[in-house]
Structure formats: C-alpha cells, structure tokens
Design an enzyme around this catalytic site. Structure first.
Site, PDB file in Angstrom:
ATOM      1  N   ALA A 237      -3.200  -8.473  11.890  1.00  0.00           N
ATOM      2  CA  ALA A 237      -4.076  -8.446  10.720  1.00  0.00           C
ATOM      3  C   ALA A 237      -5.056  -7.289  10.809  1.00  0.00           C
ATOM      4  CB  ALA A 237      -4.834  -9.767  10.592  1.00  0.00           C
ATOM      5  N   SER A 238      -5.405  -6.726   9.669  1.00  0.00           N
ATOM      6  CA  SER A 238      -6.293  -5.568   9.543  1.00  0.00           C
ATOM      7  C   SER A 238      -5.687  -4.389  10.315  1.00  0.00           C
ATOM      8  CB  SER A 238      -7.713  -5.926   9.991  1.00  0.00           C
ATOM      9  OG  SER A 238      -8.644  -5.032   9.432  1.00  0.00           O
ATOM     10  N   LEU A 239      -6.393  -3.770  11.262  1.00  0.00           N
ATOM     11  CA  LEU A 239      -5.719  -2.694  11.995  1.00  0.00           C
ATOM     12  C   LEU A 239      -4.483  -3.233  12.703  1.00  0.00           C
ATOM     13  CD1 LEU A 239      -5.699   0.299  12.772  1.00  0.00           C
ATOM     14  CD2 LEU A 239      -6.913  -0.341  14.858  1.00  0.00           C
ATOM     15  N   GLY A 241      -2.407  -4.995  11.370  1.00  0.00           N
ATOM     16  CA  GLY A 241      -1.322  -4.813  10.412  1.00  0.00           C
ATOM     17  C   GLY A 241      -0.631  -3.479  10.598  1.00  0.00           C
TER      18      GLY A 241
END
Length: 419
Positions: A237-239, A241
């Site tokens: 998730a987020s970075l 991702g």
C-alpha cells in the site's frame, strides 16, 4: 470529514492509528484521550502522549495476563505495540534520536507478546539479504477452521515509505487469516527495524529485495507449512504499491494488489513545488545550496514539509533535500517496467488523498499494464473516507480487505458457500 486535529498531516496520522481499532490496534476512548494531550504540529507532545498511552496499555495487558485473561492480554499488548509505533513516528526529522529505536523495539516486543495469545499462529523468520544482513519477517498461518481446501494460498506483503512490519498486520493478515490466507510480511531495507537497527536504506529496484524473499518463502517455508506457491500474491500500500509492482514482474508471483501506489515519486514531489523553483534547480540555474536553503527555511515553519524531507533523507541514506530529489528520480515506473507484469493485477487509487491523485498515478499505471488483457487487470478508485478515498485506504480497512480478497478469491479460483 471531521477533523480531530486542525492540520491535515496530524489528522491523517491520527486516523491511521484509529482506523486499526477493528483489528485490535487501538481503542477509541484511548485514542480520543490521547489526542486531547497533543498540541497540533508539535511532534514532542505527540511522542509523549502516545508513549504514555502505550505504557498504560502494556500495564493493562500485564494485568490481564496475570489473571489468565488471554484475550485481554493479547489486545492490550497489540494496542501497546501500535501506540509505541505511533509515538516515534513524528521524530524522524532527527533520526539519531534514541527514542526512535527504543520505541520501535518496544513495539515489536509487545506485538509478539500479544500475537502468541491469538487465534492462528505466527513464525518469526530471518531472510538472508546482502552483506551478511538479514531481513526480519513473520509468517502468519490461518487457524485450521479458517483454512480453505487444499494448500494454503499466501500473500507476500511489502511495507512502504514509512510503515513497520507490525503495522502491516492490520492491512494484510488481519483480513487474510479469517479468509484462510497465509501472509508473509517483512521489513525491507529502509523500513522498520531494518532501517532503525541495521541502517539498510530504501532502494528503487525492489525486485532484488522481493526476489530474495520469494526464494525463502517458496524454497523454505512453503514445503513446511503447506503453502500454495501457485496461489501466491504480492500486496503493498502507498509506496508499497510501487514496490509490489516491482516485485510482480517475477514469474513466481501469480497475482498482485497495488494499493494507492505512485507512478513516479519525483513527479509527485515536483508537482507540489513552484515551476520556476524546481525547473530552475533541474536546469542548473539554481544551485543545490540555494535549493537546500529554501527547503530548510520553509521546513522551519512547516512541520509536514520538515518531516517529509527529514524522513526521506533518513530512509534514502542521503544528507540534503537536493539529494532527496535526485534519489526520488530513481523511483519510477515510467520506463516501461509495467509491461513486464504478466500476472493478474488489481490497482487501486484514492480520490481524496492529499498526497497524489488517481489521475497522476492509478489511471496511468493501469493503462501501462500493456501485457494484460481487460480480464486480467482491475481498477478500483476509492472515494470519501468511508469508501477508501484516503491514502492507503486509511479508515476503510475492512472495505479494502473485502475488495482485495474477493478479487483474489476470483483470481485463484477459491469458491465459498453463500451464508
């Protein structure tokens, strides 16, 4: 959306912690009481308030353990772990602060104390890395009554820019285990204890990290724990991702979930700066010295900016804001890398993220998956806080779990009876 803190940054980090309450990571009353002791924009008051609350939760856990109350002890230890994690989070402008490491170690220790008392099982693992270093990992296994037929499908979960392995539990294993999935999480370079204890720094070519993780999961753990390597997914998730998409080019990965990841870190940061300033620096018209001076002056009156550059310098292992910007240029998926991904892919975006928009990231990432047909890739854009609209689906973890595992079930051919 209701604001607990006036500043967007403090409010987001508060929701990040409060959002774990359904999965034992927080108690609403404790969080509200702690928030009342925090001065908005003041990292020292944030540390003191969460550290004190962690100690209170730890004492409650010890009290429950002493009278044989397993659930009470487990929940107390896991809440304490999350509060310890939160306490040091805003100290990253000064990474030499000894409270960062001591709080991180306390978080990991409390988490392990809690987890051994919960349903299911967990195995602590050390992944051989580089230079004699290892990466700490945990393998979560579902309880027998939750397991699906056949071998156990497994999700390899990578962290992101500022997560710890203990926090990853709420995003991955908390939703996976009741659905019969195993999860392997780890602290890679630049994350968690790998950064705080071993001083390993974040790298853009994350496929080299996950290759070693997959070697161990597939070669060592799967045969012992009946893991299904033909139903192996990667999630971040987020970075994380972005990092999960780097991992997904490995043919051993059979599906990938990239939650709210960036396409290009430099482009995101560049878009938040005045064009004359960033373009002047890129062209050489403005020197590193001037660029650094401006960022440092702005950071002196803007804590969010100070934290973002302070944390970036730490995780990248660099000294100046200009060095941060140069390092960010390496974190990109715009070079055709996405065309290497051949496995089914779920891309999500967050319409209300204050970091970056789906138009900048989720949509072009999805469109660049050129090796995948329409049935092999799926796009979900969350909207509003309750609908997954915040970055990394903060405040909507149950919805994220539902969307992710429904898609993985379909992808892996897992059929469940209607209830």
């Amino acid at each position: 959306m209701h604001q607990i803190f006036p500043s967007t940054f403090f409010n987001f980090e508060f929701l990040r912690l409060l959002g774990t309450a359904p999965y034992l990571g927080a108690e609403t009353g404790e969080c509200l009481a702690t928030a009342a002791r925090i001065k908005d924009g003041d990292p020292e008051s944030w540390y003191q308030a969460w550290y004190e609350q962690a100690q209170k939760a730890l004492a409650l856990a010890d009290e429950a353990k002493a009278v044989g109350d397993g659930p009470g002890a487990a929940w107390g230890y896991i809440r304490a772990s999350n509060y310890f994690r939160a306490s040091e989070f805003l100290l990253h402008c000064t990474p030499e602060d000894p409270r960062i490491l001591s709080s991180a170690v306390a978080s990991a220790d409390a988490f392990d104390k809690g987890w051994i008392l919960l349903d299911g099982s967990v195995r602590k693992v050390e992944i051989p890395y580089e230079g004699g270093n290892t990466l700490p990992g945990r393998l979560y296994l579902p309880a027998p009554h939750h397991q699906v037929s056949g071998k156990i499908p497994v999700v390899v979960q990578t962290g992101g820019f500022d997560s710890t392995q203990e926090e990853l539990y709420y995003y991955g294993a908390a939703g996976a285990l009741p659905r019969g999935y195993a999860v392997f999480s780890f602290d890679g370079p630049g994350q968690g204890l790998s950064l705080r204890k071993d001083k390993l720094y974040l790298r853009p070519d994350w496929e080299h990290v996950t290759s070693k993780v997959l070697d161990h999961v597939i070669g060592e753990l799967a045969p012992v724990h009946n893991l299904d390597v033909d139903r192996l997914a990667v999630f971040g998730a987020s970075l994380g991702g972005y990092l999960s998409l780097r991992a997904a080019a490995d043919p051993r990965v059979k599906a990938v979930v990239s939650c709210d990841g960036p396409l290009d870190l430099f482009d995101i940061t560049r878009s938040r700066m005045p064009p004359w300033f960033i373009n002047g620096w890129l062209s050489g018209w403005l020197s590193d010295g001037f660029f650094n001076w401006v960022i440092d002056r702005l950071a002196s009156v803007n804590f969010q900016l100070a934290w973002e550059f302070g944390h970036s310098k730490w995780v990248y292992g660099v000294k100046t804001p200009a060095d941060v910007m140069r390092t960010m240029q390496k974190f990109s998926l715009k070079d055709g890398y996405l065309s290497k991904i051949k496995c089914p892919t779920l891309i999500t975006g967050a319409a209300d993220s204050f970091y970056f928009t789906p138009q900048q990231n989720a949509h072009p990432i999805f469109d660049s998956l050129s090796a995948l047909g329409p049935a092999e890739k799926h796009l979900w854009i969350g909207k509003d806080v309750e609908g997954g609209g915040l970055q990394a689906k903060i405040g909507a973890l149950a919805l994220m779990h539902h969307k992710m595992f429904a898609w993985l079930d379909e992808t892996f051919g897992i059929r469940r009876d209607e209830l």
